[in-house]
Design a protein around this motif. Structure first.
Motif, PDB file in Angstrom:
ATOM      1  N   LEU A 105      -2.633  -7.993  -8.355  1.00  0.00           N
ATOM      2  CA  LEU A 105      -2.826  -8.187  -6.916  1.00  0.00           C
ATOM      3  C   LEU A 105      -4.215  -8.732  -6.597  1.00  0.00           C
ATOM      4  N   ALA A 106      -5.172  -8.471  -7.470  1.00  0.00           N
ATOM      5  CA  ALA A 106      -6.524  -8.990  -7.245  1.00  0.00           C
ATOM      6  C   ALA A 106      -6.634 -10.452  -7.651  1.00  0.00           C
ATOM      7  N   LEU A 107      -5.911 -10.836  -8.700  1.00  0.00           N
ATOM      8  CA  LEU A 107      -6.048 -12.189  -9.240  1.00  0.00           C
ATOM      9  C   LEU A 107      -5.062 -13.189  -8.644  1.00  0.00           C
ATOM     10  N   PHE A 108      -3.855 -12.729  -8.287  1.00  0.00           N
ATOM     11  CA  PHE A 108      -2.798 -13.641  -7.853  1.00  0.00           C
ATOM     12  C   PHE A 108      -2.324 -13.296  -6.443  1.00  0.00           C
ATOM     13  N   PRO A 109      -1.647 -14.246  -5.763  1.00  0.00           N
ATOM     14  CA  PRO A 109      -1.090 -13.945  -4.436  1.00  0.00           C
ATOM     15  C   PRO A 109      -0.049 -12.834  -4.538  1.00  0.00           C
ATOM     16  N   GLY A 110       0.018 -11.985  -3.554  1.00  0.00           N
ATOM     17  CA  GLY A 110       0.968 -10.888  -3.574  1.00  0.00           C
ATOM     18  C   GLY A 110       0.632  -9.820  -2.552  1.00  0.00           C
ATOM     19  N   PHE A 111      -0.628  -9.820  -2.114  1.00  0.00           N
ATOM     20  CA  PHE A 111      -1.072  -8.816  -1.150  1.00  0.00           C
ATOM     21  C   PHE A 111      -1.241  -9.495   0.198  1.00  0.00           C
ATOM     22  N   VAL A 137       0.836  -1.206   0.000  1.00  0.00           N
ATOM     23  CA  VAL A 137       0.000   0.000   0.000  1.00  0.00           C
ATOM     24  C   VAL A 137       0.871   1.257   0.000  1.00  0.00           C
ATOM     25  N   LEU A 138       1.920   1.259   0.804  1.00  0.00           N
ATOM     26  CA  LEU A 138       2.800   2.425   0.888  1.00  0.00           C
ATOM     27  C   LEU A 138       3.450   2.725  -0.458  1.00  0.00           C
ATOM     28  N   ASN A 139       4.060   1.714  -1.074  1.00  0.00           N
ATOM     29  CA  ASN A 139       4.783   1.934  -2.324  1.00  0.00           C
ATOM     30  C   ASN A 139       3.845   2.283  -3.476  1.00  0.00           C
ATOM     31  N   MET A 140       2.778   1.523  -3.610  1.00  0.00           N
ATOM     32  CA  MET A 140       1.856   1.800  -4.716  1.00  0.00           C
ATOM     33  C   MET A 140       1.079   3.092  -4.463  1.00  0.00           C
ATOM     34  N   GLY A 141       0.824   3.396  -3.181  1.00  0.00           N
ATOM     35  CA  GLY A 141       0.123   4.637  -2.866  1.00  0.00           C
ATOM     36  C   GLY A 141       0.954   5.857  -3.222  1.00  0.00           C
ATOM     37  N   ILE A 142       2.241   5.815  -2.864  1.00  0.00           N
ATOM     38  CA  ILE A 142       3.116   6.946  -3.170  1.00  0.00           C
ATOM     39  C   ILE A 142       3.271   7.131  -4.675  1.00  0.00           C
ATOM     40  N   THR A 143       3.530   6.030  -5.387  1.00  0.00           N
ATOM     41  CA  THR A 143       3.714   6.143  -6.834  1.00  0.00           C
ATOM     42  C   THR A 143       2.427   6.571  -7.533  1.00  0.00           C
ATOM     43  N   PHE A 144       1.272   6.105  -7.037  1.00  0.00           N
ATOM     44  CA  PHE A 144       0.012   6.504  -7.668  1.00  0.00           C
ATOM     45  C   PHE A 144      -0.272   7.983  -7.397  1.00  0.00           C
ATOM     46  N   PHE A 145       0.070   8.448  -6.206  1.00  0.00           N
ATOM     47  CA  PHE A 145      -0.099   9.879  -5.903  1.00  0.00           C
ATOM     48  C   PHE A 145       0.773  10.733  -6.821  1.00  0.00           C
ATOM     49  N   SER A 172       1.820   4.734 -18.227  1.00  0.00           N
ATOM     50  CA  SER A 172       1.941   4.601 -16.779  1.00  0.00           C
ATOM     51  C   SER A 172       0.607   4.203 -16.151  1.00  0.00           C
ATOM     52  N   GLY A 173      -0.487   4.776 -16.658  1.00  0.00           N
ATOM     53  CA  GLY A 173      -1.802   4.396 -16.151  1.00  0.00           C
ATOM     54  C   GLY A 173      -2.097   2.931 -16.403  1.00  0.00           C
ATOM     55  N   ALA A 174      -1.708   2.450 -17.579  1.00  0.00           N
ATOM     56  CA  ALA A 174      -1.921   1.036 -17.900  1.00  0.00           C
ATOM     57  C   ALA A 174      -1.131   0.137 -16.949  1.00  0.00           C
ATOM     58  N   MET A 175       0.080   0.563 -16.570  1.00  0.00           N
ATOM     59  CA  MET A 175       0.888  -0.223 -15.644  1.00  0.00           C
ATOM     60  C   MET A 175       0.223  -0.332 -14.268  1.00  0.00           C
ATOM     61  N   PHE A 176      -0.411   0.750 -13.822  1.00  0.00           N
ATOM     62  CA  PHE A 176      -1.126   0.697 -12.551  1.00  0.00           C
ATOM     63  C   PHE A 176      -2.323  -0.241 -12.639  1.00  0.00           C
ATOM     64  N   VAL A 177      -3.030  -0.202 -13.759  1.00  0.00           N
ATOM     65  CA  VAL A 177      -4.175  -1.103 -13.933  1.00  0.00           C
ATOM     66  C   VAL A 177      -3.710  -2.551 -13.900  1.00  0.00           C
ATOM     67  N   ILE A 178      -2.619  -2.828 -14.596  1.00  0.00           N
ATOM     68  CA  ILE A 178      -2.076  -4.189 -14.608  1.00  0.00           C
ATOM     69  C   ILE A 178      -1.642  -4.603 -13.207  1.00  0.00           C
ATOM     70  N   GLY A 179      -0.983  -3.691 -12.478  1.00  0.00           N
ATOM     71  CA  GLY A 179      -0.523  -4.007 -11.131  1.00  0.00           C
ATOM     72  C   GLY A 179      -1.673  -4.307 -10.188  1.00  0.00           C
ATOM     73  N   LYS A 234      -4.993 -14.894  -1.206  1.00  0.00           N
ATOM     74  CA  LYS A 234      -4.623 -15.918  -2.180  1.00  0.00           C
ATOM     75  C   LYS A 234      -4.952 -15.551  -3.614  1.00  0.00           C
ATOM     76  N   GLY A 235      -5.670 -14.454  -3.809  1.00  0.00           N
ATOM     77  CA  GLY A 235      -6.023 -14.070  -5.165  1.00  0.00           C
ATOM     78  C   GLY A 235      -7.313 -14.723  -5.606  1.00  0.00           C
ATOM     79  N   LEU A 236      -8.030 -14.038  -6.502  1.00  0.00           N
ATOM     80  CA  LEU A 236      -9.329 -14.543  -6.942  1.00  0.00           C
ATOM     81  C   LEU A 236      -9.214 -15.820  -7.771  1.00  0.00           C
ATOM     82  N   LEU A 237      -8.075 -16.020  -8.421  1.00  0.00           N
ATOM     83  CA  LEU A 237      -7.908 -17.221  -9.262  1.00  0.00           C
ATOM     84  C   LEU A 237      -7.472 -18.440  -8.457  1.00  0.00           C
ATOM     85  N   GLY A 238      -7.029 -18.223  -7.227  1.00  0.00           N
ATOM     86  CA  GLY A 238      -6.591 -19.342  -6.397  1.00  0.00           C
ATOM     87  C   GLY A 238      -5.303 -19.982  -6.881  1.00  0.00           C
ATOM     88  N   TRP A 239      -4.487 -19.227  -7.625  1.00  0.00           N
ATOM     89  CA  TRP A 239      -3.232 -19.771  -8.168  1.00  0.00           C
ATOM     90  C   TRP A 239      -2.189 -19.913  -7.080  1.00  0.00           C
TER      91      TRP A 239
END
Length: 302
Positions: A75-81, A14-22, A64-71, A85-90
């Motif tokens: 995080l929504a689909l795969f483990p990382g947050f 949250v800290l890193n993505m929040g700062i970069t998104f700001f 850059s906006g596309a990179m945020f969407v991908i990121g 476990k992510g919505l896909l359960g991978w």
């Protein structure tokens, strides 16, 4: 992952993505004071170079906006947050299991075909040799080297020279890999230092190597102690893993010091069993590859 580590990872994300998104949102809207000529007032080379101020290009904003969407999507689909476990359960374990299953399904027909032939005949099959080479390098090269030339420091024999401690048939090699081998050369320091030296010279004479004839003659009667394993003529005994002392192939080195050490201090060798790690089919393929290395011109494989 524990709750503490999960929260820590979530905080960092949250800290890193929040700062970069700001910064991404603020950058295009930031107001930078400029001079009437559109520059910031920073100059170099005595005013020849002046810093201009322009808006961020549209392609950069969109990219850059596309990179945020991908990121965020990742995080929504795969483990990382954190522990989410992510919505896909991978999972990496699931991916590995899937890949292993696919690989085994691909190899199954090939392995079934390999079962039809003895190791000696299998050693001429290009597919078996290719697979055997990979398995050998992954599991055996640590001791025998990738070239299979062995390692004197470890007492790992050269597998390409046609000299075998426990027999060189396809069946013998397969057994060595499957069950492993353990060999012990007992120490004979009790014979006395001079007798060990004399016996070493006699052993050298058996292979026609340069030696002290007088010491070899003195050591010959002592060889009766060794004949129980190596045979009266020093030809070795595959049933015991006792090496042939007449063929100029040396497992632990051929110098006088090496041979005296082998006699005086003894040697121990251990070849681990690979049956817990490799399947029977894989062991046969490795055996075929090893057999191939030591029979490069075997007419039975033509």
């Amino acid at each position: 992952m524990s709750a503490g580590w999960s929260l820590w990872v979530m905080f960092l994300v949250v800290l890193n993505m929040g700062i970069t998104f700001f910064l991404y949102l603020w950058g295009p809207r930031a107001k930078i004071p400029t001079l009437p000529d559109g520059t910031s007032g920073h100059v170099w080379a005595h005013g020849v170079l002046r810093e201009g101020v322009r808006k961020l290009p549209l392609w950069w904003v969109l990219f850059s906006g596309a990179m945020f969407v991908i990121g965020f999507t990742y995080l929504a689909l795969f483990p990382g947050f954190g522990s989410f476990k992510g919505l896909l359960g991978w999972t990496s374990h699931g991916e590995l299991a899937h890949n292993v299953a696919v690989n085994q399904a691909t190899l199954a027909p090939l392995m079934e075909r390999f079962k039809l032939y003895p190791v000696e005949q299998l050693s001429s099959d290009p597919a078996a040799l290719q697979m055997g080479k990979v398995l050998f390098e992954d599991n055996c090269a640590a001791c025998h080297q990738r070239s299979a030339k062995g390692n004197v420091a470890l007492g790992a024999p050269d597998l390409s020279d046609g000299d075998w401690l426990y027999g060189g048939s396809g069946s013998d090699i397969t057994t060595s890999i499957h069950d492993g081998r353990s060999g012990v050369m007992p120490p004979w320091a009790s014979l006395g230092a001079d007798n060990v030296k004399n016996l070493a010279q006699y052993v050298l004479s058996l292979s026609g190597a340069p030696h002290d004839a007088a010491k070899a003659a003195a050591g010959q009667p002592l060889f009766a102690t060794c004949a129980a394993c190596h045979g009266a003529e020093g030809k070795g005994n595959p049933a015991l893993g006792a090496p042939n002392l007449t063929d100029k192939v040396w497992l632990h080195g051929s110098s006088v010091a090496d041979i005296e050490k082998s006699i005086g201090e003894g040697r121990q060798g251990h070849m681990p069993a690979w049956s817990p790690r490799l399947s029977d089919e894989q062991i046969r393929v490795v055996a075929a590859y090893v057999y191939h290395l030591s029979h490069p011109a075997d007419e039975s494989r033509q």
